[in-house]
Structure formats: structure tokens, C-alpha cells
Write a protein that holds these residues in place. Structure first.
Motif, PDB file in Angstrom:
ATOM      1  N   GLY A 105     -14.020  50.645  41.071  1.00 60.38           N
ATOM      2  CA  GLY A 105     -15.001  50.302  42.012  1.00 60.38           C
ATOM      3  C   GLY A 105     -14.263  49.646  43.409  1.00 60.38           C
ATOM      4  O   GLY A 105     -13.104  49.406  43.147  1.00 60.38           O
ATOM      5  N   PHE A 106     -14.904  50.056  44.191  1.00 56.05           N
ATOM      6  CA  PHE A 106     -14.543  49.838  45.653  1.00 56.05           C
ATOM      7  C   PHE A 106     -15.398  48.953  46.446  1.00 56.05           C
ATOM      8  O   PHE A 106     -16.662  48.915  46.073  1.00 56.05           O
ATOM      9  CB  PHE A 106     -14.225  51.112  46.630  1.00 56.05           C
ATOM     10  CG  PHE A 106     -13.107  51.738  46.360  1.00 56.05           C
ATOM     11  CD1 PHE A 106     -11.977  51.747  47.262  1.00 56.05           C
ATOM     12  CD2 PHE A 106     -12.471  52.490  45.200  1.00 56.05           C
ATOM     13  CE1 PHE A 106     -10.715  52.465  47.154  1.00 56.05           C
ATOM     14  CE2 PHE A 106     -11.647  53.034  44.831  1.00 56.05           C
ATOM     15  CZ  PHE A 106     -10.393  52.980  45.842  1.00 56.05           C
ATOM     16  N   VAL A 107     -14.914  48.082  47.638  1.00 53.07           N
ATOM     17  CA  VAL A 107     -16.145  47.405  48.337  1.00 53.07           C
ATOM     18  C   VAL A 107     -15.589  48.199  49.955  1.00 53.07           C
ATOM     19  O   VAL A 107     -14.415  48.280  50.086  1.00 53.07           O
ATOM     20  CB  VAL A 107     -15.644  45.894  48.106  1.00 53.07           C
ATOM     21  CG1 VAL A 107     -14.296  45.435  48.599  1.00 53.07           C
ATOM     22  CG2 VAL A 107     -16.599  45.178  49.138  1.00 53.07           C
ATOM     23  N   SER A 108     -16.577  48.071  50.672  1.00 54.48           N
ATOM     24  CA  SER A 108     -16.189  48.366  52.123  1.00 54.48           C
ATOM     25  C   SER A 108     -17.162  47.340  52.904  1.00 54.48           C
ATOM     26  O   SER A 108     -17.925  46.919  52.448  1.00 54.48           O
ATOM     27  CB  SER A 108     -16.538  49.579  52.457  1.00 54.48           C
ATOM     28  OG  SER A 108     -17.948  50.139  52.204  1.00 54.48           O
ATOM     29  N   HIS A 109     -17.072  47.491  54.375  1.00 55.70           N
ATOM     30  CA  HIS A 109     -17.435  46.709  55.392  1.00 55.70           C
ATOM     31  C   HIS A 109     -18.640  47.615  55.898  1.00 55.70           C
ATOM     32  O   HIS A 109     -18.385  48.784  56.344  1.00 55.70           O
ATOM     33  CB  HIS A 109     -16.860  46.325  56.437  1.00 55.70           C
ATOM     34  CG  HIS A 109     -15.648  45.301  55.857  1.00 55.70           C
ATOM     35  ND1 HIS A 109     -16.185  44.057  55.649  1.00 55.70           N
ATOM     36  CD2 HIS A 109     -14.443  45.460  55.455  1.00 55.70           C
ATOM     37  CE1 HIS A 109     -14.994  43.251  55.070  1.00 55.70           C
ATOM     38  NE2 HIS A 109     -13.955  44.101  55.011  1.00 55.70           N
ATOM     39  N   TRP A 110     -19.962  47.247  55.757  1.00 63.10           N
ATOM     40  CA  TRP A 110     -21.029  48.004  56.466  1.00 63.10           C
ATOM     41  C   TRP A 110     -20.749  48.032  57.958  1.00 63.10           C
ATOM     42  O   TRP A 110     -20.678  46.985  58.582  1.00 63.10           O
ATOM     43  CB  TRP A 110     -22.453  47.190  55.969  1.00 63.10           C
ATOM     44  CG  TRP A 110     -23.589  47.974  56.815  1.00 63.10           C
ATOM     45  CD1 TRP A 110     -24.279  49.021  56.376  1.00 63.10           C
ATOM     46  CD2 TRP A 110     -24.133  47.313  57.821  1.00 63.10           C
ATOM     47  NE1 TRP A 110     -25.377  49.285  57.232  1.00 63.10           N
ATOM     48  CE2 TRP A 110     -25.426  48.349  58.040  1.00 63.10           C
ATOM     49  CE3 TRP A 110     -24.145  46.385  58.785  1.00 63.10           C
ATOM     50  CZ2 TRP A 110     -26.248  47.998  59.261  1.00 63.10           C
ATOM     51  CZ3 TRP A 110     -24.994  46.153  59.848  1.00 63.10           C
ATOM     52  CH2 TRP A 110     -25.941  47.216  59.890  1.00 63.10           C
TER      53      TRP A 110
END
Length: 131
Positions: free
Chosen positions: A79-84
Motif C-alpha cells: 500500500g502507498f499513500v500520496s498527496h492529491w
């Protein structure tokens, strides 16, 4: 994505595969030799369209996804998270998903795809592995 300072998660209701009817994040299979970050960004574009722009993809967690072994499915979910940054998700693969929407992290819909709970816990606690 954040609205009024609260974190939101991009979720779509799955169809045509394991976890049908469950709410999951964009994702897919990694290509041979591909970096995790590249996979995350390419799957996001494939499933949600090229107008959805994000930055700073960051590793969040790894899950040993065994919830679907009764139907012959066993995956490792990275899993990854990023900034919109900008743009809205589009439904690019209607055979795989009913549609995309931003859901508040504190009030996620039911039922959730098995890996989503681990992603939320990892986001909140920094715990990177779920066996």
C-alpha cells in the motif's frame, strides 16, 4: 486528500473479482521488473484516469492478504499513500468497479476490501507490516 483538514480515502466498489461488492482502493498487479511506486501510479492512472494528479507517493504498508484464500486468491498487498494535487477520478474500468468516490477516513463504507483496514491503521500509526 484532505477536506477541511480531515483525511479522505479514494475508494471504489469492486466488481467482477474477489472482494466483489467491497470498497477498495485503486490497485492492480505489478509488472515484471517494475518499481512499487511506478505500479501504484500507473494503476491509479489506469483505473481513475489521467486527470487525477498526485505527488509524493510514499510506502505505507505491506499486507499478507489471505482473506480470499477460500476462493483460491492469495496476494501480497503493498500500500502507498500520496498527496492529491488536482483532478477528479473517472471510472476507466467499469467492468471492475462501480465508481470512485472520496470517503472520510473516520467513516468508511461497509464492507471494506480486506487490505483497506490495514492501510488506515498504517496511516494512523506508522505500523508497516500486517502478516
Amino acid at each position: 486528500r484532505e477536506f477541511d483538514g480531515d483525511p479522505y480515502v479514494l475508494l471504489g466498489q469492486r466488481k467482477g473479482s474477489h472482494g466483489e461488492g467491497e470498497w477498495g482502493t485503486p490497485g492492480g498487479h505489478q509488472e515484471f521488473g517494475e518499481r512499487y511506486e511506478t505500479t501504484a501510479l500507473s494503476e491509479l492512472a489506469e483505473e481513475c484516469g489521467p486527470d487525477l494528479k498526485v505527488t509524493h507517493p510514499r510506502y505505507l504498508c505491506t499486507s499478507n492478504l489471505t482473506a480470499y484464500t477460500s476462493i483460491g486468491k492469495h496476494y501480497t498487498d503493498v500500500g502507498f499513500v500520496s498527496h492529491w494535487l488536482s483532478g477528479n477520478p473517472e471510472l476507466m474500468e467499469p467492468e471492475k468497479c462501480l465508481g470512485w468516490s472520496w470517503q472520510p477516513m473516520d467513516k468508511l463504507p461497509d464492507p471494506l476490501f480486506a487490505a483497506v483496514e490495514n492501510l488506515v491503521i498504517a496511516f494512523r500509526t506508522g505500523q508497516p507490516y500486517f502478516g
